[in-house]
Structure formats: C-alpha cells, structure tokens
Design an enzyme around this catalytic site. Structure first.
Site, PDB file in Angstrom:
ATOM      1  N   ASN A 165     143.351  -9.564 116.183  1.00 56.94           N
ATOM      2  CA  ASN A 165     143.391 -10.003 114.956  1.00 56.94           C
ATOM      3  C   ASN A 165     142.442 -10.711 114.207  1.00 56.94           C
ATOM      4  O   ASN A 165     142.014 -10.807 112.952  1.00 56.94           O
ATOM      5  CB  ASN A 165     144.686 -11.079 114.817  1.00 56.94           C
ATOM      6  CG  ASN A 165     145.076 -11.900 113.543  1.00 56.94           C
ATOM      7  OD1 ASN A 165     145.430 -11.296 112.452  1.00 56.94           O
ATOM      8  ND2 ASN A 165     144.439 -12.949 113.694  1.00 56.94           N
ATOM      9  N   SER A 198     143.901  -2.880 108.005  1.00 54.84           N
ATOM     10  CA  SER A 198     144.220  -3.346 106.528  1.00 54.84           C
ATOM     11  C   SER A 198     144.301  -1.905 105.825  1.00 54.84           C
ATOM     12  O   SER A 198     144.072  -0.974 106.102  1.00 54.84           O
ATOM     13  CB  SER A 198     143.012  -4.089 106.201  1.00 54.84           C
ATOM     14  OG  SER A 198     143.173  -4.359 104.762  1.00 54.84           O
ATOM     15  N   SER A 208     142.788  -1.750 103.459  1.00 52.42           N
ATOM     16  CA  SER A 208     141.697  -1.566 102.941  1.00 52.42           C
ATOM     17  C   SER A 208     140.711  -0.670 104.159  1.00 52.42           C
ATOM     18  O   SER A 208     139.825  -0.102 103.476  1.00 52.42           O
ATOM     19  CB  SER A 208     140.669  -2.893 103.146  1.00 52.42           C
ATOM     20  OG  SER A 208     141.051  -4.028 102.366  1.00 52.42           O
ATOM     21  N   TYR A 230     133.340  -5.121 104.415  1.00 55.63           N
ATOM     22  CA  TYR A 230     134.632  -5.221 105.073  1.00 55.63           C
ATOM     23  C   TYR A 230     135.481  -3.973 105.499  1.00 55.63           C
ATOM     24  O   TYR A 230     135.914  -3.764 106.260  1.00 55.63           O
ATOM     25  CB  TYR A 230     135.334  -6.499 104.285  1.00 55.63           C
ATOM     26  CG  TYR A 230     136.926  -6.519 104.848  1.00 55.63           C
ATOM     27  CD1 TYR A 230     136.920  -7.537 105.829  1.00 55.63           C
ATOM     28  CD2 TYR A 230     137.750  -5.876 104.133  1.00 55.63           C
ATOM     29  CE1 TYR A 230     138.236  -7.756 106.119  1.00 55.63           C
ATOM     30  CE2 TYR A 230     139.173  -6.455 104.491  1.00 55.63           C
ATOM     31  CZ  TYR A 230     139.589  -7.266 105.553  1.00 55.63           C
ATOM     32  OH  TYR A 230     140.674  -7.361 105.919  1.00 55.63           O
ATOM     33  N   LYS A 270     137.525  -2.103 108.713  1.00 56.97           N
ATOM     34  CA  LYS A 270     138.868  -1.739 108.931  1.00 56.97           C
ATOM     35  C   LYS A 270     139.354  -0.533 109.057  1.00 56.97           C
ATOM     36  O   LYS A 270     140.297  -0.233 109.726  1.00 56.97           O
ATOM     37  CB  LYS A 270     139.702  -2.694 107.580  1.00 56.97           C
ATOM     38  CG  LYS A 270     139.521  -3.980 107.537  1.00 56.97           C
ATOM     39  CD  LYS A 270     140.273  -4.748 108.824  1.00 56.97           C
ATOM     40  CE  LYS A 270     139.857  -6.094 108.934  1.00 56.97           C
ATOM     41  NZ  LYS A 270     140.661  -6.755 110.110  1.00 56.97           N
TER      42      LYS A 270
END
Ligand code: NAD
Ligand code: RM4
Length: 256
Positions: free
Chosen positions: A92, A146, A148, A159, A163
């Site tokens: 996580n 995510s 994302s 980022y 993901k």
C-alpha cells in the site's frame, strides 16, 4: 463473517489513510496477526496498534523506507519471527507529490518511482518467497494501484505510470506465482480523502469537481477500500487472481 480468521496479514504504509483502514478491517474480520510497516512517527502506529489489540489481533510493527530493499527483508523477518508465516500482503505504501510536468525536477520523478514501483516490487518479491517456502504453502497479495492506472492527471505525470506498472506487476505475479498457490490482485481506488491529497483537495473547486464526477456523490474514505481488499485476500476470492478491482464510487464510468 470473519473473512480473515487465522490469517497473518502484512500491510505496508499502515499508520494512516488506506493502510490504516485496511489494518482495522482485517482485525475486525478476525486476523490473528498483523505485521504493520510504517514510515511515520511512532505515535500514529502505536495508537493503531493499541486499537487493533482490542480486537484480539496481535501486532508487530516495522519501521523503514520501502524504497530500500532491506526494509522488505526486515518486514518479512519480523513477520516470520513473530507469527511463523505470512498469509496476506497488502502493498500500500505510496506517494503522490503533485507537480506540473514540464518543470518537474527529476528528483521528484525518481523518488516517486522508487517508492511506488520499486518499493512494491521489493515487498511483493520478499513476501512471495516466504509464501512459497512456508507450510502450508501459499497466500494472497493485494497491491494498491489506482484509477490513475487508467486515467492521466495534469499534475501526476510521475505518479500515474507507477500505478499502471503496479497493475501490470500483479498480472505477471499472478502468472508467476499461481503454481505456489499465491494469488495476486490489484485494487484501484478512486479519489479517497487522505493525507496524500489533502492539499490538492483543499481547493474547493477541485474538490467539488472530483465529487461531482462520482456516481455516489461523495469522495471515498479508507474503509471504502478496506472491505474490497479484505474480500480479495479472503478465501471467498479463491479463484480470483491477476485481476483489477476499481473502487471509485463510479468516477471511472463518468465521461463528463
Ligand atoms: P497516505 O499519504 O495517507 O498514506 C501513504 C502511506 O505510505 C503512509 O503510511 C506513508 O507513511 C507511506 N509511505 C510514504 N512514503 C513511504 C516510504 N518511502 N516508505 C514507506 N512508506 C511510505 O495516503 P493514502 O491515500 O492512504 O495512500 C495509500 C496508497 O493508496 C498509495 O499507494 C496511493 O497511491 C494509493 N491511492 C490513494 C488514492 C487516494 O485518492 N487517496 C487513490 C488511489 C490510490
Ligand atoms: C489517485 C487519484 C486521486 C488522487 C490520488 C493521490 O490515484 O489520482 O484522485 O487524489 O491518486
């Protein structure tokens, strides 16, 4: 239903946000032991430990930077020393330092990749080796990817690729680890109000826009993610591996 009874569960980045929500949900579902990794002050993790122990779940805490592979070795060793095995991993820990793309210093890009992707790889590999070698063999891995992974963000060019890569990591791990009775799945949260986006969502126009994009008319909370994570880690999901579960209040279905 106690979906996690007799299971030893390891969670990275457990002291707050989605990791904390998952820790509490596993305890409520009867986990026998939790290996809680953290990278904050001791106070947060100690208050979580105390809360979890009220559910009769034993806890061991492990500190470290997940971008250092030695941290993953330490996490697995603590779990095995304390509980003898690890049944579930929730990978996580992650960061999202929102930044404009063209002016983004490479240090920010590299740090984001190291924590999110390299850190996930290290802990998944370390725990999977333990799951392969323990008796009885096997386990379940849930990585927090995510929404994302599917959609871009103007201030998330560093980022979103991490993901997408985490989703891909789970697909390949599902294939590589199935023969050892290890399942690997990804959970893809939508927008969940936590410290990671506190500053970004302090802009009320942005917050309202994100809320409006959901079908359910609200941002998510950590326990909205924790339930699906516990399910995927449980024996109810025993034939699910290599999949991605979008948990976004309907945001990803909305084109407007
Ligand atoms: P958060 O900032 O509350 O939690 C992040 C956790 O990662 C913290 O416990 C932090 O200590 C830990 N961490 C940060 N850097 C670390 C490092 N170098 N080594 C070890 N641990 C480190 O935010 P959150 O929303 O709970 O985020 C948890 C995960 O959920 C992240 O991977 C994030 O990308 C993902 N996620 C969050 C959202 C959201 O909207 N909040 C949406 C999709 C995915
Ligand atoms: C998620 C998604 C959310 C954002 C977090 C930090 O993947 O993009 O909207 O708040 O990351």
């Amino acid at each position: 239903m106690a979906l996690a009874s007799n299971k030893v569960v390891c969670i990275t980045g457990a002291s707050r946000g989605i990791g904390r929500g998952c820790a509490l949900e596993f305890a409520k579902h009867g986990a026998s032991g939790l290996v809680l990794h953290y990278f904050e002050t001791d106070e947060e993790i100690l208050s979580l430990k105390a809360e979890i122990e009220t559910y009769n779940t034993r806890v061991v805490t492990v500190y470290g930077d997940i971008s250092d592979p030695a941290t993953s070795t330490k996490i697995v060793q603590s779990g095995v020393d304390t509980f003898g095995r690890i049944d579930v991993l929730v990978s996580n820990a992650g960061i999202c330092p929102f930044h404009e793309f063209l002016s983004m210093p490479l240090e920010i890009y590299e740090r984001t990749r190291k924590v999110n992707l390299d850190g996930s790889f290290y802990i998944v590999q370390a725990v999977a080796n333990q799951m392969k070698n323990q008796t009885p063999q096997g386990g379940a891995i849930v990585a927090i990817s995510s929404i994302s992974a599917f959609f871009g963000g103007e201030f998330q060019c560093h980022y979103t690729p991490t993901k997408a890569a985490i989703l891909s990591l789970m697909q390949s791990c599902a294939i590589a680890l199935g023969k050892y009775d290890i399942r690997a799945n990804a959970v893809l949260p939508g927008t969940i109000a936590t410290d990671i986006n506190k500053e970004d969502l302090s802009d009320s126009d942005k917050r309202e826009y994100m809320i409006k994009r959901t079908a359910l008319g609200r941002l998510g909370a950590p326990d909205d993610i924790a339930g699906p994570v516990v399910f995927l880690a449980s024996d109810l999901a025993k034939y699910i591996t290599g999949t991605s579960l979008l948990v976004d209040g309907g945001m990803g279905s909305n084109l407007q």
